[in-house]
Design a protein around this motif. Structure first.
Motif, PDB file in Angstrom:
ATOM      1  N   GLU A 119      26.744  73.939  -2.510  1.00 30.60           N
ATOM      2  CA  GLU A 119      27.249  73.883  -1.133  1.00 30.60           C
ATOM      3  C   GLU A 119      26.517  72.839  -0.290  1.00 30.60           C
ATOM      4  O   GLU A 119      26.873  72.582   0.854  1.00 30.60           O
ATOM      5  CB  GLU A 119      27.098  75.267  -0.472  1.00 30.60           C
ATOM      6  CG  GLU A 119      27.945  76.325  -1.154  1.00 30.60           C
ATOM      7  CD  GLU A 119      27.545  77.768  -0.796  1.00 30.60           C
ATOM      8  OE1 GLU A 119      28.248  78.677  -1.246  1.00 30.60           O
ATOM      9  OE2 GLU A 119      26.539  77.961  -0.096  1.00 30.60           O
ATOM     10  N   VAL A 120      25.482  72.258  -0.886  1.00 33.48           N
ATOM     11  CA  VAL A 120      24.648  71.307  -0.127  1.00 33.48           C
ATOM     12  C   VAL A 120      25.202  69.891  -0.285  1.00 33.48           C
ATOM     13  O   VAL A 120      25.606  69.484  -1.377  1.00 33.48           O
ATOM     14  CB  VAL A 120      23.191  71.357  -0.658  1.00 33.48           C
ATOM     15  CG1 VAL A 120      22.332  70.306   0.015  1.00 33.48           C
ATOM     16  CG2 VAL A 120      22.614  72.746  -0.461  1.00 33.48           C
ATOM     17  N   ASP A 121      25.239  69.150   0.818  1.00 34.79           N
ATOM     18  CA  ASP A 121      25.609  67.740   0.775  1.00 34.79           C
ATOM     19  C   ASP A 121      24.377  66.958   0.302  1.00 34.79           C
ATOM     20  O   ASP A 121      23.529  66.560   1.104  1.00 34.79           O
ATOM     21  CB  ASP A 121      26.056  67.280   2.176  1.00 34.79           C
ATOM     22  CG  ASP A 121      26.559  65.848   2.166  1.00 34.79           C
ATOM     23  OD1 ASP A 121      26.231  65.111   1.204  1.00 34.79           O
ATOM     24  OD2 ASP A 121      27.261  65.467   3.112  1.00 34.79           O
ATOM     25  N   VAL A 122      24.304  66.753  -1.013  1.00 35.23           N
ATOM     26  CA  VAL A 122      23.063  66.196  -1.575  1.00 35.23           C
ATOM     27  C   VAL A 122      22.944  64.689  -1.353  1.00 35.23           C
ATOM     28  O   VAL A 122      21.873  64.122  -1.550  1.00 35.23           O
ATOM     29  CB  VAL A 122      22.905  66.522  -3.088  1.00 35.23           C
ATOM     30  CG1 VAL A 122      22.589  67.987  -3.276  1.00 35.23           C
ATOM     31  CG2 VAL A 122      24.125  66.106  -3.868  1.00 35.23           C
ATOM     32  N   THR A 123      24.027  64.054  -0.923  1.00 38.75           N
ATOM     33  CA  THR A 123      23.852  62.640  -0.577  1.00 38.75           C
ATOM     34  C   THR A 123      23.085  62.521   0.740  1.00 38.75           C
ATOM     35  O   THR A 123      22.260  61.628   0.916  1.00 38.75           O
ATOM     36  CB  THR A 123      25.208  61.898  -0.470  1.00 38.75           C
ATOM     37  OG1 THR A 123      26.071  62.671   0.353  1.00 38.75           O
ATOM     38  CG2 THR A 123      25.846  61.697  -1.821  1.00 38.75           C
ATOM     39  N   ARG A 124      23.353  63.448   1.663  1.00 36.97           N
ATOM     40  CA  ARG A 124      22.636  63.399   2.947  1.00 36.97           C
ATOM     41  C   ARG A 124      21.297  64.124   2.885  1.00 36.97           C
ATOM     42  O   ARG A 124      20.373  63.772   3.602  1.00 36.97           O
ATOM     43  CB  ARG A 124      23.517  63.998   4.043  1.00 36.97           C
ATOM     44  CG  ARG A 124      24.715  63.106   4.349  1.00 36.97           C
ATOM     45  CD  ARG A 124      25.771  63.847   5.109  1.00 36.97           C
ATOM     46  NE  ARG A 124      25.426  64.052   6.505  1.00 36.97           N
ATOM     47  CZ  ARG A 124      26.081  64.884   7.316  1.00 36.97           C
ATOM     48  NH1 ARG A 124      27.098  65.581   6.839  1.00 36.97           N
ATOM     49  NH2 ARG A 124      25.719  65.015   8.570  1.00 36.97           N
ATOM     50  N   SER A 125      21.218  65.189   2.103  1.00 40.23           N
ATOM     51  CA  SER A 125      19.936  65.908   1.994  1.00 40.23           C
ATOM     52  C   SER A 125      19.694  66.280   0.540  1.00 40.23           C
ATOM     53  O   SER A 125      20.001  67.392   0.113  1.00 40.23           O
ATOM     54  CB  SER A 125      19.949  67.160   2.882  1.00 40.23           C
ATOM     55  OG  SER A 125      21.045  67.981   2.579  1.00 40.23           O
ATOM     56  N   PRO A 126      19.167  65.319  -0.231  1.00 38.30           N
ATOM     57  CA  PRO A 126      18.948  65.597  -1.663  1.00 38.30           C
ATOM     58  C   PRO A 126      17.989  66.777  -1.848  1.00 38.30           C
ATOM     59  O   PRO A 126      16.936  66.824  -1.198  1.00 38.30           O
ATOM     60  CB  PRO A 126      18.313  64.303  -2.190  1.00 38.30           C
ATOM     61  CG  PRO A 126      18.261  63.337  -1.054  1.00 38.30           C
ATOM     62  CD  PRO A 126      18.690  64.020   0.209  1.00 38.30           C
ATOM     63  N   LEU A 127      18.386  67.682  -2.714  1.00 38.53           N
ATOM     64  CA  LEU A 127      17.521  68.845  -2.957  1.00 38.53           C
ATOM     65  C   LEU A 127      16.180  68.419  -3.540  1.00 38.53           C
ATOM     66  O   LEU A 127      15.148  69.055  -3.310  1.00 38.53           O
ATOM     67  CB  LEU A 127      18.225  69.822  -3.900  1.00 38.53           C
ATOM     68  CG  LEU A 127      19.224  70.754  -3.197  1.00 38.53           C
ATOM     69  CD1 LEU A 127      20.104  71.471  -4.215  1.00 38.53           C
ATOM     70  CD2 LEU A 127      18.493  71.757  -2.313  1.00 38.53           C
ATOM     71  N   SER A 128      16.219  67.298  -4.281  1.00 35.46           N
ATOM     72  CA  SER A 128      14.972  66.832  -4.914  1.00 35.46           C
ATOM     73  C   SER A 128      13.922  66.398  -3.887  1.00 35.46           C
ATOM     74  O   SER A 128      12.748  66.249  -4.221  1.00 35.46           O
ATOM     75  CB  SER A 128      15.275  65.673  -5.862  1.00 35.46           C
ATOM     76  OG  SER A 128      15.949  64.656  -5.133  1.00 35.46           O
ATOM     77  N   ALA A 129      14.337  66.240  -2.643  1.00 36.88           N
ATOM     78  CA  ALA A 129      13.367  65.876  -1.601  1.00 36.88           C
ATOM     79  C   ALA A 129      12.552  67.081  -1.138  1.00 36.88           C
ATOM     80  O   ALA A 129      11.575  66.931  -0.405  1.00 36.88           O
ATOM     81  CB  ALA A 129      14.098  65.255  -0.406  1.00 36.88           C
TER      82      ALA A 129
END
Ligand code: SAH
Length: 399
Positions: free
Chosen positions: A27-37
């Motif tokens: 559900e996360v927009d990983v382009t704007r907030s990458p989980l890896s960060a």
């Protein structure tokens, strides 16, 4: 709020807006907030796709449930003062419900502290975290607990298997106070039970069944009772207190069986209580072969359905168990049957019992539906918080 944003995809905020607290990784927009960060347990602001904050929570990039919302809005940080406030709100409910300080004090999501449970045993507290976010807050939680409750001891019983889902290690640790010098005592309905917060099951005691056990009051006088999966004898010793003439407790754990004998003695029931170490299925079969009968049979097993895909198999295990239970019941007996598997719907348990009853040509009357007690409040938006189901049934020969 200085926390980094975890931005959701369009539309994915709906569940949170409806009251749920979990964010799944897809559900996360990983382009704007990458989980890896994010590192496991990092605090965050959870925002919708427009960037509008929904609230404050914490992240675990390694978990399918990759974030949990702790506080709506962004006025409060994830800190000691927030935890103090949540503890006080939780405590005020329990103080209304109980005369004595023996209860579940914090039940995770339902008490606004996702990933944290705390059980209270008088002036000893046993806490458990199941998420990296709560694990990160451990020192703040300890300080908050000491501030609100000033306990003699606080144990961290962080050995639940579910912690593996968040890549957390298993350990037990004294978080505050002097090391143990005496057994921990549970008080319930005028009885005392010795339990072990370090080596025992879960956090030491099954408070969730407490109010359900009260139903035994009207049913036990002069009766013969079989308490299967008895653990420390919660059901069996309550039956003894209500006047049962003979109680047999059965558990696979030798520690539990030893503790039952001590608990029976402590409450003055040694002459009526026997504790047996055995596998429940084997023991029920042996009792059936010996044509032993009991007026009341309690079946309170551990969760047979731990994952959704185990439901079909688990259903069969519950049906077999309940059939065996009915086979050692006297004519016109009482069957207490429970399931703490969240994945096992209430109606599926009742169907399993009914099918077992038909197979044995018995008639079943449902007397009391059972449910976890109000110190484990259900969060209506989070079905997972509603896990304990059971029934007290009268079992008769077929009409
Ligand atoms: N009835 C208890 C809680 C039961 S917890 C109460 O009211 O407090 C489940 C218990 O089942 C544990 O004590 C565990 O040791 C026991 N157990 C697990 N598998 C078992 C088996 N196959 N046969 C008998 N006991 C079992």
């Amino acid at each position: 709020m200085a926390y980094p944003a975890l931005v959701l995809k369009r539309g994915e905020e709906a569940r949170l807006r409806a009251g749920h607290l979990w964010v799944f990784s897809n559900e996360v927009d990983v382009t704007r907030s990458p989980l890896s960060a994010f590192a496991p347990g990092d605090p965050c602001v959870i925002a919708d796709h427009r960037g509008k904050p929904i609230g404050v929570g914490y992240v675990n990039p390694n978990s399918l449930i990759c974030a949990r919302l702790v506080q709506r809005g962004i006025a409060h940080a994830l800190d000691r003062s927030l935890i103090v406030h949540r503890l006080k709100v939780a405590l005020s409910l329990r103080e209304r419900l109980f005369d004595e300080p023996w209860y579940r004090l914090v039940y995770g999501e339902s008490d606004g502290l996702p990933g944290l449970t705390i059980d209270r045993f008088g002036d000893v507290l046993v806490a458990q975290t199941t998420t990296a976010g709560m694990e990160r807050l451990k020192d703040e939680i300890t300080a908050a607990v000491v501030k609100v409750l000033a306990p003699r001891q606080l144990w961290w019983k962080n050995d639940a298997g579910i912690r593996a889902m968040e890549h957390l290690p298993e350990y037990v640790d004294l978080g505050h106070g002097e090391p143990a010098t005496q057994a921990l005592l549970v008080r319930e309905a005028g009885l005392e039970f010795e339990c072990d917060p370090v080596g025992g099951q879960k956090t030491g005691w099954f408070y969730d069944q407490r109010f359900n056990r009260d139903h035994l009051a009207k049913l036990c006088t002069g009766k013969r009772v079989l308490d299967m999966f008895s653990y420390l004898g919660g059901w069996g010793l309550r039956a003894a207190a209500y006047g049962a003439r003979e109680i047999v407790c059965v558990d696979a754990s030798q520690d539990a069986v030893d503790a039952i004998s001590r608990n029976a003695a402590r409450n003055g029931f040694s002459d009526r209580v026997t504790a047996v170490r055995a596998d429940a299925f084997d023991h029920l079969k042996a009792l059936r072969e010996q044509r032993e009968h009991f007026d009341i049979v309690v079946l309170d097993p551990p969760a047979f359905v731990k994952r959704k895909k185990d439901l079909a198999e688990g259903r069969i295990a519950y049906r077999r168990l309940n059939e065996l239970g009915m086979q050692v019941l006297a004519r016109d007996g009482i069957l207490v049957t429970c399931s703490c598997s969240w994945h096992m719907p209430r109606v599926v348990l009742l169907d399993a019992v009914q099918q077992g009853a038909r197979h044995l040509d018995r008639q079943v009357q449902l007397l009391f539906p059972l449910h976890q007690g109000p110190d484990h409040p259900v969060h209506p938006a989070i079905p997972e918080t509603d896990y304990l189901k059971g029934f007290i049934l009268r079992v008769l020969p077929a009409a």
